[in-house]
Design a protein around this motif. Structure first.
Motif, PDB file in Angstrom:
ATOM      1  N   GLU A   1      -1.671  10.490   3.875  1.00  0.00           N
ATOM      2  CA  GLU A   1      -0.311  10.015   4.157  1.00  0.00           C
ATOM      3  C   GLU A   1      -0.187   9.255   5.472  1.00  0.00           C
ATOM      4  OE1 GLU A   1       2.077  13.583   3.605  1.00  0.00           O
ATOM      5  OE2 GLU A   1       2.140  13.239   1.431  1.00  0.00           O
TER       6      GLU A   1
ATOM      7  N   ALA B   1      -5.680   0.976   1.956  1.00  0.00           N
ATOM      8  CA  ALA B   1      -4.733   0.366   1.009  1.00  0.00           C
ATOM      9  C   ALA B   1      -3.646   1.330   0.586  1.00  0.00           C
ATOM     10  CB  ALA B   1      -5.481  -0.153  -0.220  1.00  0.00           C
ATOM     11  N   ASP B   2      -3.972   2.607   0.458  1.00  0.00           N
ATOM     12  CA  ASP B   2      -2.998   3.582  -0.027  1.00  0.00           C
ATOM     13  C   ASP B   2      -3.234   4.920   0.661  1.00  0.00           C
ATOM     14  OD1 ASP B   2      -1.282   5.251  -1.439  1.00  0.00           O
ATOM     15  OD2 ASP B   2      -1.812   4.434  -3.400  1.00  0.00           O
ATOM     16  N   TRP B   3      -2.348   5.243   1.601  1.00  0.00           N
ATOM     17  CA  TRP B   3      -2.468   6.494   2.352  1.00  0.00           C
ATOM     18  C   TRP B   3      -2.099   7.706   1.495  1.00  0.00           C
ATOM     19  CZ3 TRP B   3      -5.198   6.068   6.495  1.00  0.00           C
ATOM     20  CH2 TRP B   3      -5.153   4.908   7.271  1.00  0.00           C
ATOM     21  N   ASP B   4      -1.287   7.508   0.471  1.00  0.00           N
ATOM     22  CA  ASP B   4      -0.779   8.627  -0.328  1.00  0.00           C
ATOM     23  C   ASP B   4      -1.637   8.960  -1.537  1.00  0.00           C
ATOM     24  OD1 ASP B   4       1.330   8.745   1.468  1.00  0.00           O
ATOM     25  OD2 ASP B   4       2.624   7.479   0.231  1.00  0.00           O
ATOM     26  N   HIS B   5      -2.501   8.045  -1.941  1.00  0.00           N
ATOM     27  CA  HIS B   5      -3.393   8.249  -3.085  1.00  0.00           C
ATOM     28  C   HIS B   5      -4.804   7.811  -2.679  1.00  0.00           C
ATOM     29  CE1 HIS B   5       0.689   7.611  -4.726  1.00  0.00           C
ATOM     30  NE2 HIS B   5       0.366   8.677  -5.442  1.00  0.00           N
TER      31      HIS B   5
END
Length: 178
Positions: free
Chosen positions: A14, A38-42
């Motif tokens: 996150e 690119a994507d902190w949550d996934h």
């Protein structure tokens, strides 16, 4: 270390918000550069490793990795795959015990590599981290060939801890570099 190092900042799951000590350090010193995923949550392990690899390769000066939480686990995976990479040191704060966390989004980072890291490493832990017991932090440090420093009771050593610029962390980073 003769040349001024580049500090590559590696947030965890996150990301690290504006009140996180990593963000404070970046704002205060241009030698600190965030490695943007690119994507902190996934998080996807292979993608995160490739981004870190590219960031290290792009540096002309010595590199010090400044990781928090899942960022610490990323460093262990990256080092296991990229042995011999030019890194002067790693400052690993509050490694997350994702094997015990029960967060499905982090399962692709399991198992956590427990091989010695090929560069000087300091693991910093909190005595009351909900994401990793102190015993587990010690196991990580031992496996990675690192020294463990216990910062005190600051939870996950993140924004919620209210550390601000975290002067104690800067002192510990200085110990790693000396």
């Amino acid at each position: 270390m003769t040349a001024q190092p580049r500090f590559l900042v590696l947030p965890g799951y996150e990301g690290s918000g504006p009140e996180h000590w990593q963000s404070h350090w970046e704002a205060a010193d241009p030698a600190f550069q965030r490695v943007e995923q690119a994507d902190w949550d996934h998080p996807v392990l292979g993608e995160w490793v490739e981004v870190l690899d590219a960031a290290v390769a792009a540096q002309e000066q010595p590199v010090v990795l400044v990781a928090h939480s899942l960022g610490c686990i990323l460093v262990a995976h990256w080092a296991a795959q990229r042995a011999g990479a030019a890194v002067a040191g790693a400052f690993l704060v509050a490694p997350a015990d994702i094997e015990a966390a029960g967060v499905a989004a982090l399962d692709n980072f399991c198992p956590i590599p427990l091989e010695p890291l090929p560069f000087p490493t300091l693991v910093v832990a909190s005595s009351d981290d909900p994401w990793c017991t102190l015993d587990r932090s010690q196991q990580f440090a031992d496996a990675w060939g690192a020294r463990l420093a216990v910062a005190g009771a600051y939870g996950h050593l993140n924004s919620a801890a209210g550390l601000g610029d975290w002067a104690q962390g800067r002192e510990l980073l200085g110990q790693l570099l000396s």
